[in-house]
Design a protein around this motif. Sequence first.
Motif, PDB file in Angstrom:
ATOM      1  N   ASN A  28       0.800  -1.226   0.000  1.00  0.00           N
ATOM      2  CA  ASN A  28       0.000   0.000   0.000  1.00  0.00           C
ATOM      3  C   ASN A  28       0.828   1.268   0.000  1.00  0.00           C
ATOM      4  O   ASN A  28       0.280   2.357   0.110  1.00  0.00           O
ATOM      5  N   ASP A  83      -5.351   2.949   3.274  1.00  0.00           N
ATOM      6  CA  ASP A  83      -6.098   2.869   2.024  1.00  0.00           C
ATOM      7  C   ASP A  83      -5.476   3.717   0.932  1.00  0.00           C
ATOM      8  O   ASP A  83      -5.999   3.779  -0.168  1.00  0.00           O
ATOM      9  N   GLU A  84      -4.360   4.396   1.259  1.00  0.00           N
ATOM     10  CA  GLU A  84      -3.773   5.267   0.263  1.00  0.00           C
ATOM     11  C   GLU A  84      -3.187   4.460  -0.886  1.00  0.00           C
ATOM     12  O   GLU A  84      -2.718   3.344  -0.711  1.00  0.00           O
ATOM     13  N   LEU A  85      -3.230   5.026  -2.074  1.00  0.00           N
ATOM     14  CA  LEU A  85      -2.637   4.371  -3.233  1.00  0.00           C
ATOM     15  C   LEU A  85      -1.155   4.665  -3.261  1.00  0.00           C
ATOM     16  O   LEU A  85      -0.705   5.733  -2.869  1.00  0.00           O
ATOM     17  N   THR A 105      -4.773   3.438 -12.570  1.00  0.00           N
ATOM     18  CA  THR A 105      -4.800   3.658 -11.122  1.00  0.00           C
ATOM     19  C   THR A 105      -6.053   3.049 -10.513  1.00  0.00           C
ATOM     20  O   THR A 105      -5.994   2.372  -9.482  1.00  0.00           O
ATOM     21  N   LEU A 106      -7.198   3.251 -11.161  1.00  0.00           N
ATOM     22  CA  LEU A 106      -8.453   2.679 -10.684  1.00  0.00           C
ATOM     23  C   LEU A 106      -8.395   1.154 -10.731  1.00  0.00           C
ATOM     24  O   LEU A 106      -8.828   0.478  -9.786  1.00  0.00           O
ATOM     25  N   TYR A 108      -5.742  -0.814 -10.492  1.00  0.00           N
ATOM     26  CA  TYR A 108      -4.913  -1.275  -9.372  1.00  0.00           C
ATOM     27  C   TYR A 108      -5.665  -1.152  -8.053  1.00  0.00           C
ATOM     28  O   TYR A 108      -5.578  -2.033  -7.195  1.00  0.00           O
ATOM     29  N   LYS A 109      -6.412  -0.076  -7.913  1.00  0.00           N
ATOM     30  CA  LYS A 109      -7.175   0.130  -6.666  1.00  0.00           C
ATOM     31  C   LYS A 109      -8.190  -0.993  -6.458  1.00  0.00           C
ATOM     32  O   LYS A 109      -8.287  -1.552  -5.367  1.00  0.00           O
ATOM     33  N   VAL A 110      -8.928  -1.343  -7.507  1.00  0.00           N
ATOM     34  CA  VAL A 110      -9.953  -2.381  -7.338  1.00  0.00           C
ATOM     35  C   VAL A 110      -9.339  -3.780  -7.266  1.00  0.00           C
ATOM     36  O   VAL A 110      -9.861  -4.644  -6.567  1.00  0.00           O
ATOM     37  N   LYS A 112      -6.645  -4.438  -5.759  1.00  0.00           N
ATOM     38  CA  LYS A 112      -6.192  -4.551  -4.363  1.00  0.00           C
ATOM     39  C   LYS A 112      -7.335  -4.883  -3.410  1.00  0.00           C
ATOM     40  O   LYS A 112      -7.098  -5.320  -2.296  1.00  0.00           O
ATOM     41  N   MET A 113      -8.560  -4.696  -3.832  1.00  0.00           N
ATOM     42  CA  MET A 113      -9.719  -5.031  -3.007  1.00  0.00           C
ATOM     43  C   MET A 113      -9.999  -6.537  -3.015  1.00  0.00           C
ATOM     44  O   MET A 113     -10.725  -7.029  -2.162  1.00  0.00           O
ATOM     45  N   HIS A 163     -16.396   2.498  -8.192  1.00  0.00           N
ATOM     46  CA  HIS A 163     -15.342   3.380  -7.695  1.00  0.00           C
ATOM     47  C   HIS A 163     -14.875   4.402  -8.711  1.00  0.00           C
ATOM     48  O   HIS A 163     -13.909   5.113  -8.449  1.00  0.00           O
TER      49      HIS A 163
END
Length: 164
Positions: A28, A83-85, A105-106, A108-110, A112-113, A163
């Motif tokens: 993270n 939760d920071e990217l 970026t989005l 990678y964010k999802v 990671k969920m 998201h």
Amino acid sequence: MDSKQKEFSKLVKENQGLIIKVSRLYTNSLEDEQDLFQEIVLQLWRSYDSFKGQSKISTWMYRVALNTAITLFRKKTKSPQTDELMDFHHRDYVEDDDEKQQQITLLYKVIKMLPKVERAIVMMYLDDLPYRDIAENLGITEVNARVKMNRLKKTLKELMTQHA
């Protein structure tokens, strides 16, 4: 540097994108990503002599990288999570197009969920690994890898919509 070290260094350099992706998906922060990258390279070096060539080198590297990431992930679950990217510091793998960068970026964010095994499946799928290699890396059947990826596509689409 002896020939074995030179060979290993070349191998890491040629496949650093794979190590970066694993590091990015299981951390993270930029600092943790860099630490994981180094730990993966260390584990690859330690197990380099045991590589027998029975699978592709990239399959072996994925297996070591994922096992290292998941092991460290388990150890760090005791630490507070953020939760920071992470910062994208490997710009040579990403174009400067803002919209495309936002989508990456989005994504990678999802990703990671997702649970850790599902992250690995998505990452290998995005790297165009055949389902046979994905299955071999994770110790599942090829059919199971296909089924999981089809379900994950739907899940990722839903998460990206939520998201965006």
